[in-house]
Design a protein around this motif. Structure first.
Motif, PDB file in Angstrom:
ATOM      1  N   MET A 153      38.285  46.108  46.996  1.00 52.74           N
ATOM      2  CA  MET A 153      39.664  46.352  47.339  1.00 52.74           C
ATOM      3  C   MET A 153      40.624  45.646  46.725  1.00 52.74           C
ATOM      4  N   ILE A 154      40.592  44.581  46.552  1.00 48.62           N
ATOM      5  CA  ILE A 154      41.563  43.766  45.569  1.00 48.62           C
ATOM      6  C   ILE A 154      41.594  44.293  44.212  1.00 48.62           C
ATOM      7  N   ALA A 155      40.368  44.631  43.960  1.00 46.75           N
ATOM      8  CA  ALA A 155      40.403  45.441  42.375  1.00 46.75           C
ATOM      9  C   ALA A 155      41.077  46.796  42.229  1.00 46.75           C
ATOM     10  N   THR A 156      41.029  47.601  43.243  1.00 44.00           N
ATOM     11  CA  THR A 156      41.495  48.637  43.387  1.00 44.00           C
ATOM     12  C   THR A 156      43.201  48.511  43.426  1.00 44.00           C
ATOM     13  N   ILE A 157      43.499  47.506  44.195  1.00 40.41           N
ATOM     14  CA  ILE A 157      44.962  47.339  44.631  1.00 40.41           C
ATOM     15  C   ILE A 157      45.535  46.952  43.177  1.00 40.41           C
ATOM     16  N   ILE A 178      40.931  35.711  38.950  1.00 45.42           N
ATOM     17  CA  ILE A 178      40.250  35.337  37.681  1.00 45.42           C
ATOM     18  C   ILE A 178      39.172  36.217  37.159  1.00 45.42           C
ATOM     19  N   LEU A 179      38.271  36.541  38.015  1.00 44.44           N
ATOM     20  CA  LEU A 179      37.260  37.482  37.752  1.00 44.44           C
ATOM     21  C   LEU A 179      37.867  38.959  37.288  1.00 44.44           C
ATOM     22  N   ALA A 189      40.459  39.286  35.484  1.00 50.87           N
ATOM     23  CA  ALA A 189      40.896  39.096  34.168  1.00 50.87           C
ATOM     24  C   ALA A 189      39.734  38.849  33.237  1.00 50.87           C
ATOM     25  N   PHE A 190      38.848  38.137  33.589  1.00 50.54           N
ATOM     26  CA  PHE A 190      37.530  38.077  32.814  1.00 50.54           C
ATOM     27  C   PHE A 190      36.164  38.682  32.580  1.00 50.54           C
ATOM     28  N   VAL A 191      36.070  39.486  33.911  1.00 51.38           N
ATOM     29  CA  VAL A 191      34.860  40.454  33.981  1.00 51.38           C
ATOM     30  C   VAL A 191      35.373  41.858  33.958  1.00 51.38           C
ATOM     31  N   GLY A 192      36.344  42.068  34.285  1.00 53.24           N
ATOM     32  CA  GLY A 192      36.997  43.517  34.335  1.00 53.24           C
ATOM     33  C   GLY A 192      36.723  44.196  35.702  1.00 53.24           C
ATOM     34  N   LEU A 193      37.432  45.498  35.838  1.00 51.43           N
ATOM     35  CA  LEU A 193      37.447  46.000  36.997  1.00 51.43           C
ATOM     36  C   LEU A 193      36.084  46.758  37.135  1.00 51.43           C
ATOM     37  N   GLY A 194      35.306  47.286  36.139  1.00 49.58           N
ATOM     38  CA  GLY A 194      34.174  47.810  36.189  1.00 49.58           C
ATOM     39  C   GLY A 194      32.838  47.322  36.475  1.00 49.58           C
ATOM     40  N   VAL A 195      33.061  46.027  35.999  1.00 52.70           N
ATOM     41  CA  VAL A 195      31.826  44.941  36.752  1.00 52.70           C
ATOM     42  C   VAL A 195      32.010  44.867  38.000  1.00 52.70           C
ATOM     43  N   ILE A 196      33.068  44.563  38.631  1.00 54.96           N
ATOM     44  CA  ILE A 196      33.277  44.279  40.048  1.00 54.96           C
ATOM     45  C   ILE A 196      32.894  45.517  40.770  1.00 54.96           C
ATOM     46  N   TYR A 197      33.432  46.407  40.310  1.00 55.20           N
ATOM     47  CA  TYR A 197      32.910  47.924  41.034  1.00 55.20           C
ATOM     48  C   TYR A 197      31.456  48.107  40.965  1.00 55.20           C
ATOM     49  N   ILE A 198      30.664  48.021  39.934  1.00 53.39           N
ATOM     50  CA  ILE A 198      29.091  48.301  40.005  1.00 53.39           C
ATOM     51  C   ILE A 198      28.467  47.360  40.772  1.00 53.39           C
ATOM     52  N   SER A 199      28.867  45.897  40.464  1.00 56.99           N
ATOM     53  CA  SER A 199      28.186  44.787  41.280  1.00 56.99           C
ATOM     54  C   SER A 199      28.201  44.926  42.789  1.00 56.99           C
ATOM     55  N   ASN A 200      29.429  45.675  43.169  1.00 56.99           N
ATOM     56  CA  ASN A 200      29.495  45.564  44.685  1.00 56.99           C
ATOM     57  C   ASN A 200      28.737  46.927  45.194  1.00 56.99           C
TER      58      ASN A 200
END
Length: 404
Positions: free
Chosen positions: A24-28, A154-155, A157-168
């Motif tokens: 959700m934070i990544a999408t906003i 921080i995440l 900025a450093f790992v990118g939105l794509g990594v956040i989406y796929i890991s979740n």
């Protein structure tokens, strides 16, 4: 020690909350960086909260069908949808309207798990321990929320939105597998009934039955309507937090203050549950309103606004535990699932409108003005409670039904 099945449910809730918060934070933040539009940021938040308003549609199925099956199917479905978002992001085909649709569907599946879990908590926990168990659940995932909100900027900025989406997406599928393999819950009387009606006729009968039960809880509904207006004003302001934040890390600080405050409130909720509701509810709402206003009066002061905002959310954390426990205590056991779904829909009914109005008004005024305005909702609730003849006479404590 909690029941083993409650522990499994708690682990699932913690991990689900972790996944929901991050994507959700990544999408906003994705919408904020892509458009830099307060209107579209507000619209994104409105769409994210919209699934809460349709929880009442799940109600009849929650009490009638296997709660375990609903939980693991919801997790699998949500995980698959976030996987699709991940693929579209990496393929550079994440069209904003399509993102909104996928996010709405994923969060709709997430929202259906809340009334299911509330019904299971009521069934698995003794009534005298309901407040404590609700507090443990909220405390546990709010603790994780603090970590999530603190590092989200921080995440990103450093790992990118794509990594956040796929890991979740992978995490959500794993939660579904855990529920499928390890969760064992008792069947309700309605689950064991042999229905002679077809699905749609039985759904309609259960819907009508649940609606009448909720409608008969006049005092509870009076409190809920006060919460609805309070939520409307609060969400108008919350839509502006990304707008007044210059960086994703600053936005993360606001979210962290909210989480720390809510966490503190869940801890303190069991300390004040013995007080009469007609004293504790208006007092806590007044506390939240005062510190919310102080937050943005001293907005230019370093770190002080975050402290005041956390103190405001301490009161909001207490209110959230109280409303959840009041619903469980004041509804018949066989109607907790559908009743919680109906009332959750009511509680969130104006929140999408609040986020959207926040975006619209934010385009014409300023984020700080809206955030100041939103704090008055808690003042309103205090006045409303003390003036309402149905509410000001509720002298029962939290664990005692006031609808009997």
């Amino acid at each position: 020690m909690m029941d083993k099945q409650l522990t499994i449910l708690l682990i699932g809730r913690i991990l689900t909350n972790f996944a929901d918060s991050f994507y959700m934070i990544a999408t906003i933040w994705y919408v904020k960086t892509l458009t830099d539009s307060p209107l579209l940021v507000g619209l994104t938040s409105a769409i994210a909260i919209l699934p809460v308003t349709i929880q009442f549609l799940y109600g009849p199925m929650i009490d009638r069908f296997s709660k375990k099956a609903i939980l693991y199917m919801a997790m699998f479905g949500q995980g698959l949808l976030v996987t699709v978002i991940s693929i579209l992001y990496y393929a550079d085909f994440l069209w904003l309207p399509l993102l909104y649709i996928m996010m709405f569907l994923a969060l709709s599946l997430s929202e259906c798990s809340y009334p299911v879990e509330s019904a299971l908590i009521e069934r698995l926990a003794p009534r005298e321990k309901l407040t404590k168990v609700n507090s443990i659940f909220s405390f546990s995932y709010q603790t994780l929320d603090i970590i999530c909100d603190a590092v989200s900027g921080i995440l990103i900025a450093f790992v990118g939105l794509g990594v956040i989406y796929i890991s979740n997406s992978l995490l959500l599928i794993m939660i579904g597998l855990m529920f499928l393999m390890y969760l064992k819950v008792p069947k309700s009387n309605k689950e064991m009934e042999k229905s002679t009606l077809g699905f749609f006729k039985q759904y309609r009968e259960d819907f009508k039955d649940g609606f009448l039960v909720v409608k008969s809880r006049q005092r509870l509904l009076s409190i809920v309507f006060g919460f609805v207006v309070m939520n409307l004003l609060a969400t108008m302001g919350l839509a502006m937090l990304p707008v007044i934040s210059d960086t994703s890390m600053e936005y993360g600080f606001w979210l962290t203050a909210m989480s720390i405050g809510t966490l503190s409130g869940t801890i303190l909720s069991s300390k004040v549950e013995k007080f009469p509701l007609n004293r504790v509810l208006p007092a806590v709402a007044l506390w939240s309103g005062i510190f919310w206003l102080l937050t943005f009066l001293f907005n230019e002061t370093q770190f002080v606004p975050y402290v005041f905002f956390a103190l405001s959310w301490l009161g909001i954390g207490i209110l959230s535990i109280f409303i959840q426990t009041m619903i469980q205590v004041n509804l018949p056991r066989e109607h907790v699932g559908i009743g919680f779904a109906f009332i959750s829909s009511l509680l969130g009914s104006l929140s999408p409108l609040g986020y959207f109005l926040g975006g619209v008004i934010g385009e014409q005024t300023s984020g700080l003005f809206l955030l100041m305005l939103s704090g008055t909702g808690y003042m309103f609730f205090t006045v409303y409670f003390l003036m309402n003849p149905r509410l000001k006479t509720i002298k029962q404590s939290l664990s005692v039904s006031f609808e009997d």
